[in-house]
Each structure stands twice: as C-alpha cells, then as structure tokens.
Motif scaffolding. Structure first.
Motif, mmCIF file in Angstrom:
data_model
loop_
_atom_site.group_PDB
_atom_site.id
_atom_site.type_symbol
_atom_site.label_atom_id
_atom_site.label_comp_id
_atom_site.label_asym_id
_atom_site.label_seq_id
_atom_site.Cartn_x
_atom_site.Cartn_y
_atom_site.Cartn_z
ATOM 1 N N HIS A 34 -3.663 -1.949 4.477
ATOM 2 C CA HIS A 34 -3.866 -1.157 3.248
ATOM 3 C C HIS A 34 -4.134 -2.040 2.030
ATOM 4 O O HIS A 34 -3.338 -2.058 1.085
ATOM 5 C CB HIS A 34 -2.611 -0.341 2.930
ATOM 6 C CG HIS A 34 -2.234 0.678 3.938
ATOM 7 N ND1 HIS A 34 -3.115 1.569 4.487
ATOM 8 C CD2 HIS A 34 -1.015 0.985 4.483
ATOM 9 C CE1 HIS A 34 -2.466 2.368 5.325
ATOM 10 N NE2 HIS A 34 -1.202 2.022 5.347
ATOM 11 N N HIS A 59 2.726 -2.860 8.389
ATOM 12 C CA HIS A 59 1.283 -2.834 8.643
ATOM 13 C C HIS A 59 0.459 -2.904 7.358
ATOM 14 O O HIS A 59 -0.768 -2.873 7.415
ATOM 15 C CB HIS A 59 0.915 -1.552 9.419
ATOM 16 C CG HIS A 59 1.094 -0.276 8.619
ATOM 17 N ND1 HIS A 59 2.298 0.389 8.512
ATOM 18 C CD2 HIS A 59 0.225 0.445 7.887
ATOM 19 C CE1 HIS A 59 2.143 1.470 7.759
ATOM 20 N NE2 HIS A 59 0.896 1.520 7.358
ATOM 21 N N ASP A 98 -4.024 5.011 7.854
ATOM 22 C CA ASP A 98 -2.826 5.329 8.639
ATOM 23 C C ASP A 98 -3.159 6.221 9.831
ATOM 24 O O ASP A 98 -2.565 6.078 10.907
ATOM 25 C CB ASP A 98 -1.777 6.024 7.756
ATOM 26 C CG ASP A 98 -1.017 5.014 6.919
ATOM 27 O OD1 ASP A 98 -0.786 3.898 7.401
ATOM 28 O OD2 ASP A 98 -0.651 5.347 5.777
ATOM 29 N N ASN A 157 5.008 5.635 11.177
ATOM 30 C CA ASN A 157 4.029 4.846 10.411
ATOM 31 C C ASN A 157 4.327 4.895 8.915
ATOM 32 O O ASN A 157 4.209 3.893 8.200
ATOM 33 C CB ASN A 157 2.617 5.379 10.690
ATOM 34 C CG ASN A 157 1.580 4.747 9.781
ATOM 35 O OD1 ASN A 157 1.285 5.258 8.704
ATOM 36 N ND2 ASN A 157 1.060 3.611 10.176
#
Ligand code: 3BY
Ligand code: FES
Ligand code: FE
Length: 416
Positions: free
Chosen positions: A208, A203, A368, A197
């Motif tokens: 975020h 992502h 996360d 991650n």
C-alpha cells in the motif's frame, strides 16, 4: 445441530498463534455455520445514522440468507426489523437503500408504519388482529452514530463498548453528516480472510504505497508507544512526535488512551497521527472536503480510528468519515461496503470531489482485495498448513481468537 459437528472438530484444531484450519476458511459448511449461527450471536456493524438521515430512509443489511431493514421513524428513532412480511413472508424492501412513507410489501401490499406496526392488510378474517402482525424487530444500538444490530433474541451486552468509545465518536456528530460515496466491493475471499487482512500492516510497506505515505506504518498492529510489550516501533523521533501531538489532542479534548479489545469485548479505538504533513486520509493528504466536521475549525492531522470484531473499521478525520462493513456473501465472496461522509452542508464540486475523497481507500481496497483473493486461493490448495502469525499480526490473532471463542459459544447454545 449434528450438521455442525464437523465445525466443532475444526475449531478444536485451532492452534495458538496460528491461522485456522483450511475448511474453516474455505469450506461450505463453515460458511453456513458462520452465517446461520456464529454471526447471529454477535453485534454487527451495519451503517451510520447518516445512512438513514431522514424519516423514512431505510438501509438493508444482508448477512448470508438474512436481511434486516434499518429505518428511521417519524419520531426520529432508528429501528431494525427482519425484511420478511408477516403475511406470507415475502421480502419487503427490495432496494438496498431508499426513502419511503411507509413500508409496503410488494406481494399483497400489506403496509407497515416506519415503526413496524401493521397499518393495512386487505380482506383478512374478522378475528385478524393487526396488532399481532407488526414487523419482527431486531436488536439495534446506536454507538455515537454507528449503528450495530444483533440477530440474536438475547444479544450480548454492548454497555462497555458504549462507555469506552461513544463519546469520542460523538465528537464528529455523525447525524449531521451525509453519505456522499458508497462503494460495494465484492472480494473473492472468505470474510475471515478479509478481516485478517484488515488487522495487520505487515503487508503495507510492499502492498500500500499510497496509504503508507498518508498514514505511516504505525498504529495498525505495529503498536502505539503506550502498547507496552506489543510495541515494536523503535523510533524515538516518532515517539516524540506522538507525545507532542498527544498534548495538543488533550487540549482539544479529542484524546483517549488506546483501547484495545478489553477482555471478552470487541472494540479497539486509537487516535493516530497522520504522516508526511497529511491533514486527512486522502490520496494526496490534502483536505478531501473544505467544510470541516465535528469540533474542527482548523485541519487536524490525525484520525480517530475504530475497529470492531467481527466486521468493521472506521476512520474519522477532521473533514470526513470513512467507514467499512464486511458481510459474507458466499464461502469465497465477501461484500466490503465502504462509505464516505462529509458535512451535510458541503456542496459537491465546490467543497469536495467524490472521486478525490474516495481515491485513497478505493485504491487500498483494491490492493487488499487482491491479497485476500491470493490468500483464499492458496488456502484452498492441499499444500496449505496452518501458519504462524508475526509479532505485528497480534490484532489478526485477536480477531481469530474472537472468532473461535464466539463460534464455540454459539455452537454450545445451539446444541443445548
Ligand atoms: O489493511 C489495510 O489496508 C488497512 C490499512 C492498514 C491496515 N489496515 C487497517
Ligand atoms: Fe407480504 Fe403477502 S407476503 S403482503
Ligand atoms: Fe491492506
């Protein structure tokens, strides 16, 4: 080690460009293998020199069943020892951090100097030699103030890492910083998923928003302009901005071309521009500490970012340093330890606010943690199949390749 034959078979199912087989992520045997074999064969980031700032300061770094004491001696040397007494083996340091004049075992009070030498042991036989019963040392390297340990008796070389990154990190004079916040956050996921991650920003757009407004989306695997083929940033304005910044960084002596996991090595370092006028990695992009660090006398809108296989990453800003270490706690539990450091003379409430300094990465870590948990849960299902990495997940693949390679090598050694 017949018991790890299943691991060998799983490692052989590794598919180029794809995630690992399920049992390597979620299986109990893989956890035992990782903590008893693989992670013992490599250098692990433990803490900074500022975590053990003064003589007698100790920091306990735990990996599975193992615990290492990192302690600064009166001679200012930082050393590492197994946290196991040479009498009958009890744990010596019980707290995670602290300061002591000597290391005393709580069981029968055998007492060791900060250099590991046994100083006192009551009522031993006459032929007992204290010199033969000092604490067992663990290999330790200080790379510009970042402390790495290796539990193997023959650690791999670290020289190339030092040559590549030490002087740029040293600019921040980590010895002169102080740790003002340390978060110990347990994620409900295997440590390798937490690492994967970290190695992509695929992502980030959705996951975020706070981080992206300060960091932009580049740099974390999307490629910097000098990445050549790996560069998937198609933004002329961005390239021009980085060019201009790079000239400034060169003038300031704080620039180095991207270093990206040289063959067989385990370090990556880049100077990254911040976005939207941010001068540091804080939740609002404003200075997190009024006292600047290292060579900076003016706010400088970039971070020196360092990633190491297999368990750390670090962002060094003009006003603070934030550093992350991962350690597996169980097959589905990982300790993410985040520490924030500022100038040693900075005053809380005047120069910095601990909640402000920690807010950006605390928020990001929580986001996360959620993604990693979902990843672990989905992989635990019978429906899981090894899936393909995206182009911008190249650094995830680099991590996976490092893991497979280090695992195979360490297996060979224990089987020999
Ligand atoms: O995964 C994260 O949150 C961090 C930020 C961007 C990618 N990675 C380093
Ligand atoms: Fe440490 Fe006995 S086990 S003094
Ligand atoms: Fe993330």
């Amino acid at each position: 080690m017949a018991r790890f034959e299943s691991i060998q078979a799983l490692l052989q199912q590794d598919r180029k460009g794809h995630t690992l087989p399920r049992e390597l992520y979620v299986g109990e045997d893989a956890f035992q293998f990782d903590t008893q074999v693989m992670l013992k064969s490599v250098w692990l980031y433990a803490c900074t020199a500022a975590h053990v700032k003064n003589a007698g300061d100790f920091f306990v770094f735990e990996v599975g069943h193992n615990a290492i004491i990192i302690v600064r001696g009166r001679d200012n040397e930082i050393r590492a020892f197994w946290n196991s007494c040479r009498h009958r083996g009890a744990k010596i340091c019980v707290e995670q951090r602290g300061r002591v004049p000597r290391l005393m075992c709580p069981y029968h009070q055998w007492t060791y100097g900060l250099d590991g030498k046994l100083l006192a042991a009551r009522s031993m036989a006459e032929d007992f030699d204290k010199q033969d019963h000092g604490l067992n040392p663990v290999a330790l390297e200080n790379v510009g103030g970042l402390i790495f340990i290796c539990m193997d008796d023959n650690p791999p070389s670290i020289e190339r890492v030092k040559a590549d990154i030490e002087d740029q990190i040293a600019i921040y004079d980590i010895e002169r910083l102080k740790v003002v916040v340390q978060d110990n956050y347990i994620e409900d996921a295997n440590w390798k998923l937490v690492m994967e991650n970290n190695r992509e920003c695929y992502h980030c757009d959705a996951g975020h928003p706070e981080l992206i407004s300060v960091l932009g989306t580049y740099g974390f695997g999307k490629g910097l302009p000098e990445d050549g083929e790996a560069d998937v940033v198609d933004d002329a304005a961005f390239d021009a901005m980085v060019e201009a910044k790079r000239a400034q960084w060169k003038d300031l002596g704080i620039f180095r071309e991207l270093i990206e996991f040289p063959d067989g090595w385990w370090h990556r370092m880049a100077r990254l521009p911040l976005a939207n006028g941010a001068v540091t990695q804080s939740i609002d992009g404003k200075l997190a500490c009024k006292k600047l660090i290292g060579p900076f006398t003016e706010p400088e809108s970039s971070s020196l970012s360092v990633w190491t296989q297999p368990n750390s990453w670090h962002h060094l800003c003009c006003d603070h340093v934030v550093t992350f270490s991962l350690t597996p706690v169980a097959a589905d539990k990982t300790l993410l330890r985040t520490s924030w450091l500022v100038h040693e003379d900075a005053v809380e409430g005047v120069d910095y606010d601990p909640d402000h300094i920690a807010a950006l990465w605390r928020t990001t870590n929580t986001q996360d943690g959620h993604f990693s948990m979902l990843n672990h849960q989905g992989i635990s299902s019978d429906g899981y199949q090894q899936g393909p990495y995206a182009v911008e997940e190249k650094l995830v693949e680099d991590f996976k390749d490092f893991y497979v390679d280090a695992s195979l090598k360490s297996l060979q050694r224990v089987q020999a």
